[in-house]
Write a protein that holds these residues in place. Structure first.
Motif, PDB file in Angstrom:
ATOM      1  N   SER A 177       0.605  -0.800  -0.301  1.00 22.72           N
ATOM      2  CA  SER A 177      -0.152   0.463  -0.048  1.00 22.72           C
ATOM      3  C   SER A 177       0.756   1.448   0.196  1.00 22.72           C
ATOM      4  CB  SER A 177      -0.808  -0.034   1.081  1.00 22.72           C
ATOM      5  OG  SER A 177      -0.530  -0.382   2.563  1.00 22.72           O
ATOM      6  N   GLY A 178       2.339   1.233   0.470  1.00 16.81           N
ATOM      7  CA  GLY A 178       3.009   2.463  -0.123  1.00 16.81           C
ATOM      8  C   GLY A 178       3.706   3.061   1.364  1.00 16.81           C
ATOM      9  N   LYS A 179       3.613   1.860   2.952  1.00 19.16           N
ATOM     10  CA  LYS A 179       3.648   2.117   4.219  1.00 19.16           C
ATOM     11  C   LYS A 179       5.287   2.850   4.183  1.00 19.16           C
ATOM     12  CE  LYS A 179       2.192  -1.726   5.854  1.00 19.16           C
ATOM     13  NZ  LYS A 179       1.970  -2.262   4.946  1.00 19.16           N
ATOM     14  N   THR A 180       5.992   1.958   3.113  1.00 20.56           N
ATOM     15  CA  THR A 180       7.821   2.092   3.470  1.00 20.56           C
ATOM     16  C   THR A 180       7.981   3.497   2.441  1.00 20.56           C
ATOM     17  OG1 THR A 180       7.719  -0.024   4.050  1.00 20.56           O
ATOM     18  CG2 THR A 180      10.014   0.947   2.944  1.00 20.56           C
ATOM     19  N   ASP A 185      10.608   1.061  10.561  1.00 19.94           N
ATOM     20  CA  ASP A 185       9.826  -0.110   9.399  1.00 19.94           C
ATOM     21  C   ASP A 185       9.654  -1.229  10.537  1.00 19.94           C
ATOM     22  OD1 ASP A 185       8.173  -0.736   7.433  1.00 19.94           O
ATOM     23  OD2 ASP A 185       9.766  -0.275   5.952  1.00 19.94           O
ATOM     24  N   GLU A 186       8.635  -1.649  10.764  1.00 17.17           N
ATOM     25  CA  GLU A 186       8.109  -3.258  10.605  1.00 17.17           C
ATOM     26  C   GLU A 186       9.244  -3.581  12.259  1.00 17.17           C
ATOM     27  OE1 GLU A 186       6.105  -5.840   8.198  1.00 17.17           O
ATOM     28  OE2 GLU A 186       6.128  -4.423   6.114  1.00 17.17           O
ATOM     29  N   PRO A 187       9.067  -2.344  13.291  1.00 17.55           N
ATOM     30  CA  PRO A 187      10.030  -2.924  14.253  1.00 17.55           C
ATOM     31  C   PRO A 187      10.150  -4.467  15.142  1.00 17.55           C
ATOM     32  CG  PRO A 187       9.205  -1.581  15.221  1.00 17.55           C
ATOM     33  CD  PRO A 187       8.462  -1.653  13.899  1.00 17.55           C
TER      34      PRO A 187
HETATM   35  N1  LIG Z   1      12.236   1.517  -5.486  1.00 16.21           N
HETATM   36  C1  LIG Z   1      11.372   0.567  -6.178  1.00 16.21           C
HETATM   37  N2  LIG Z   1      10.964   0.335  -8.078  1.00 16.21           N
HETATM   38  C2  LIG Z   1       9.712   0.961  -7.781  1.00 16.21           C
HETATM   39  N3  LIG Z   1       8.667  -0.045  -7.498  1.00 16.21           N
HETATM   40  C3  LIG Z   1       9.083  -0.040  -6.023  1.00 16.21           C
HETATM   41  C4  LIG Z   1       9.940   0.715  -5.129  1.00 16.21           C
HETATM   42  N4  LIG Z   1       9.418   0.454  -4.367  1.00 16.21           N
HETATM   43  C5  LIG Z   1       8.245   0.373  -3.720  1.00 16.21           C
HETATM   44  N5  LIG Z   1       8.293  -0.372  -5.248  1.00 16.21           N
HETATM   45  C6  LIG Z   1       6.455  -0.120  -5.259  1.00 16.21           C
HETATM   46  O1  LIG Z   1       5.494   0.445  -4.319  1.00 16.21           O
HETATM   47  C7  LIG Z   1       4.528  -0.025  -3.928  1.00 16.21           C
HETATM   48  C8  LIG Z   1       4.518   0.481  -2.539  1.00 16.21           C
HETATM   49  O2  LIG Z   1       5.910  -0.277  -1.927  1.00 16.21           O
HETATM   50  P1  LIG Z   1       5.627  -0.274  -0.542  1.00 16.21           P
HETATM   51  O3  LIG Z   1       6.662  -0.733  -0.401  1.00 16.21           O
HETATM   52  O4  LIG Z   1       5.684   1.300  -0.005  1.00 16.21           O
HETATM   53  O5  LIG Z   1       4.639  -0.929   0.281  1.00 16.21           O
HETATM   54  P2  LIG Z   1       4.072  -0.772   1.988  1.00 16.21           P
HETATM   55  O6  LIG Z   1       3.030  -0.916   1.905  1.00 16.21           O
HETATM   56  O7  LIG Z   1       5.891  -1.347   2.639  1.00 16.21           O
HETATM   57  O8  LIG Z   1       4.410  -3.311   1.845  1.00 16.21           O
HETATM   58  P3  LIG Z   1       5.070  -4.273   2.683  1.00 16.21           P
HETATM   59  O9  LIG Z   1       4.215  -4.280   4.229  1.00 16.21           O
HETATM   60  O10 LIG Z   1       5.006  -4.813   1.947  1.00 16.21           O
HETATM   61  O11 LIG Z   1       5.967  -3.562   3.026  1.00 16.21           O
HETATM   62  C9  LIG Z   1       4.545  -1.428  -4.452  1.00 16.21           C
HETATM   63  O12 LIG Z   1       3.453  -1.834  -5.341  1.00 16.21           O
HETATM   64  C10 LIG Z   1       6.030  -2.053  -4.791  1.00 16.21           C
HETATM   65  O13 LIG Z   1       6.307  -2.976  -5.395  1.00 16.21           O
END
Ligand SMILES: Nc1ncnc2c1ncn2[C@@H]1O[C@H](COP(=O)(O)OP(=O)(O)OP(=O)(O)O)[C@@H](O)[C@H]1O
Ligand SMILES: [Mg+2]
Lengths: 224, 386
Positions: A42-45, A166-168
């Motif tokens: 969803s884009g959290k990281t 991030d998810e510590p």
């Molecule tokens: N460097 C990148 N290049 C291309 N796409 C990316 C990159 N980083 C993240 N994404 C995409 O952006 C979207 C969000 O990624 P993100 O890592 O923010 O999700 P998240 O919520 O942290 O997920 P998770 O719970 O699995 O860690 C995902 O579809 C991921 O594939």
């Protein structure tokens, strides 16, 4: 402490451009402990990296600790991070060859502190996370929970205003996770650290003062 | 140096691999120290050459003799002060391993080599005794010779008419060089040309080479061509060179040492480059997450790049200096093993300078690609495991 307005983030995937965050508006006050939740992908990281100054947005403005980040160069961002942000990751990311206190000392290498002061401050930070006795141990000789506490000590040692996690507890068992979360809560309540923590776990989110929900790159609901 | 712990951590992350790499660097520089020591020695003879001496050999080859009758004609050439002649005897004392130069000389030899030091009475004794010989100081010490000793040498090229293979010489003096470093006179044995020429079964009336003292070093080239012109189109054409050229061409009989050393070291260092280059980039690849963490903590790109580069330089200079130091420690022993056949080997100041320059250059070559990679490393990608 944190103010995001209309923040968008695009990623390039091959020839395709994918918008991962679609205009985020978010305010976090000083002294808050916020849990950032949402399904995988969803884009959290991505959002957390923007707040921590590890990445820059495609559009929108980000102000953290009184500083506008979106136009800073990578060198300026690096200096800003060193002074203002503490990072904690799911996989601890300690340097395996260095003893715990050397890992904690790392951010201080960028300051002008003397070697003796650096060591003292590193030991104080370890004391704060309850690991002073493990100062000379290498990461391999520590349990997962202890490693994460060393990582928290490293995030704390330069006394940043904001902790970004991030998810510590993502890699820890329930009991150890609770220890780490309790520690974060103490840091928030007694030491006044502002904390933004990404987590999947509703129980972990209970330790926070507020939850922010992200779904497919949009904030869906914010509540206590 | 507050980053030292980090550098050490980088190098010690894979102790076994770092140790192997270090060993290959040490080995390469030990080899470099030895070979460059040998090269230096061969060039030393040329560097020590006098500018007011010419050496005349046959135009055909170094081992082709020249008639003794040439001497009187050479003396007539304008600018020639004095002429001596010699011949390589190549005798063996007791055992082949005891090799040392032994040379038949004409009496003018002493005038032509003022750097040859010998007491006046011993020189007189030499000129008065047909079978006389003079030994270098180190040579005499090595075999325990004293004046008055009779020294037998086994002929390898020149058997004696009546005595067969064993020539006997009476030691009348001990010589040394004015320059203590100059091994030439302390390690050789000389004896009288007339005794040699009458005793040998073939080649009578010829000289191995002539040495000429000239009045003006600036005219050396002109005098040399005047001498060669005298004998052009004769049965025994000459080739006159400065002593330096002669020494170099003498060394070249064994091959162009400088070229051989460069070729070997080129191959060795190229291999080292590939080997350490591979180790370094592998090491950095494995540490991408760690480097990303450093950047996250606020380490600027350039600092992370510098750390990787410093690691490579530390590895190369550490191993290189250790290798050269080992060579410096081992060379005297190696020279002893050669038992005076060659001058003492050592790692010269010049070798150190060249060596350290090579270490730094290799360090840059090996370190820059992974360092640049570390510089460009994106935190977000690295943390996400991309
Ligand atoms: N460097 C990148 N290049 C291309 N796409 C990316 C990159 N980083 C993240 N994404 C995409 O952006 C979207 C969000 O990624 P993100 O890592 O923010 O999700 P998240 O919520 O942290 O997920 P998770 O719970 O699995 O860690 C995902 O579809 C991921 O594939
Ligand atoms: Mg994530």
């Amino acid at each position: 402490m944190v103010r995001l307005a209309g923040v968008k983030k695009n990623y390039q995937r091959g020839r395709q451009t994918v918008e991962v965050l679609h205009g985020i508006d978010l305010d976090i006050a000083s002294g808050e402990f916020v849990a950032l939740m949402g399904p995988s992908g969803s884009g959290k990281t991505t959002l957390l990296n923007l707040i921590g100054g590890l990445d820059t947005p495609t559009a929108g403005t980000i102000e953290v600790a009184g500083r506008r980040l979106e136009r800073l160069t990578s060198a300026a961002l690096a200096g800003w991070r060193a002074a203002n942000i503490g990072f904690v990751f799911q996989f601890y990311n300690l340097l395996p060859v260095l003893p715990a206190w050397r890992n904690v000392e790392l951010p201080l290498l960028l300051t002008s502190l003397s070697a003796a002061t650096r060591r003292r401050n590193a030991l104080i930070a370890l004391e704060l996370v309850g690991l002073a006795a493990r100062a000379e141990h290498r990461p391999r000789e520590l349990s997962g929970g202890e490693e994460q506490r060393v990582a928290i000590a490293r995030a704390l040692v330069s006394d940043p205003k904001l902790l970004v996690c991030d998810e510590p507890t993502g890699d820890l068992d329930r009991h150890t996770a609770e220890e780490v979360l309790g520690l974060l809560q103490t840091l928030n309540r007694e030491h006044g650290k502002t904390i933004v923590m990404v987590t999947h776990d509703p129980k972990a989110a209970d330790y926070a003062g507020r939850r922010v929900m992200l779904d497919k790159g949009t904030l869906v609901a914010a509540g206590a | 140096m507050k980053y030292f712990a980090l550098l050490r951590a980088g190098l010690l992350r894979r102790k076994g691999r770092t140790l192997l790499t270090l060993l290959s660097i040490v080995a390469a520089f030990v080899l470099f120290g030895f070979l460059d020591g040998v090269r230096t020695v061969f060039q030393h003879g040329a560097d020590n050459a006098a500018v007011d001496r010419l050496v005349i050999g046959s135009r055909l080859s170094l081992i082709q003799p020249l008639p003794l009758a040439h001497k009187a004609r050479i003396e007539q050439v304008d600018g020639v002060v004095e002429v001596a002649y010699s011949n390589w005897f190549g005798g063996i004392y007791q055992d082949r391993k005891n090799f040392f130069p032994n040379i038949a000389i004409s009496p003018e030899y002493f005038d032509l080599y003022p750097e040859l030091v010998i007491p006046e009475d011993q020189k007189k004794a030499f000129l008065a005794t047909r079978t006389a010989a003079i030994a270098g100081r180190k040579l005499a010490e090595r075999f325990g010779w004293k004046t008055g000793d009779r020294i037998p040498l086994q002929a390898t090229i020149w058997p004696h008419k009546t005595l067969g293979n064993t020539w006997t010489f009476d030691l009348v003096g001990i010589m040394h060089g004015t320059d203590e470093d100059d091994q030439r006179f302390t390690n050789e044995l000389v004896f009288r040309y007339d005794y040699f020429d009458e005793g040998r079964t073939t080649g009578q009336g010829t000289a191995g080479w002539y040495v000429v003292k000239i009045s003006d070093p600036a005219r050396a080239a002109q005098i040399a061509s005047a001498i060669d012109a005298l004998f052009r189109n004769s049965d025994a054409e000459t080739k006159t060179q400065s002593e330096k050229e002669f020494n170099l061409s003498f060394a070249k009989q064994f091959g162009d040492i400088g070229l051989i050393v460069s070729a070997i070291m080129g191959a060795v260092f190229f291999t080292l480059l590939l080997l350490t280059g591979n180790t370094m980039s592998q090491g950095v690849r494995e540490r991408i997450p760690e480097l990303a963490v450093l950047k996250t903590l606020g380490f600027p790109d350039r600092l992370v790049m510098g750390l990787v580069l410093a690691e490579a330089l530390l590895l190369l200079t550490g191993g290189g200096v250790l290798g050269l130091a080992l060579a410096a420690a081992g060379l005297p022993a190696a020279s002893r093993h050669f038992g005076g056949q060659i001058p003492p080997l050592a790692v010269s100041g010049e070798s150190w300078i060249v060596g350290v320059a090579i270490m730094l250059l290799l360090g840059l070559f090996v370190g820059l690609p992974p360092a640049w990679r570390a510089h460009r490393l994106s935190i977000v990608d690295a943390l996400a495991g991309h």
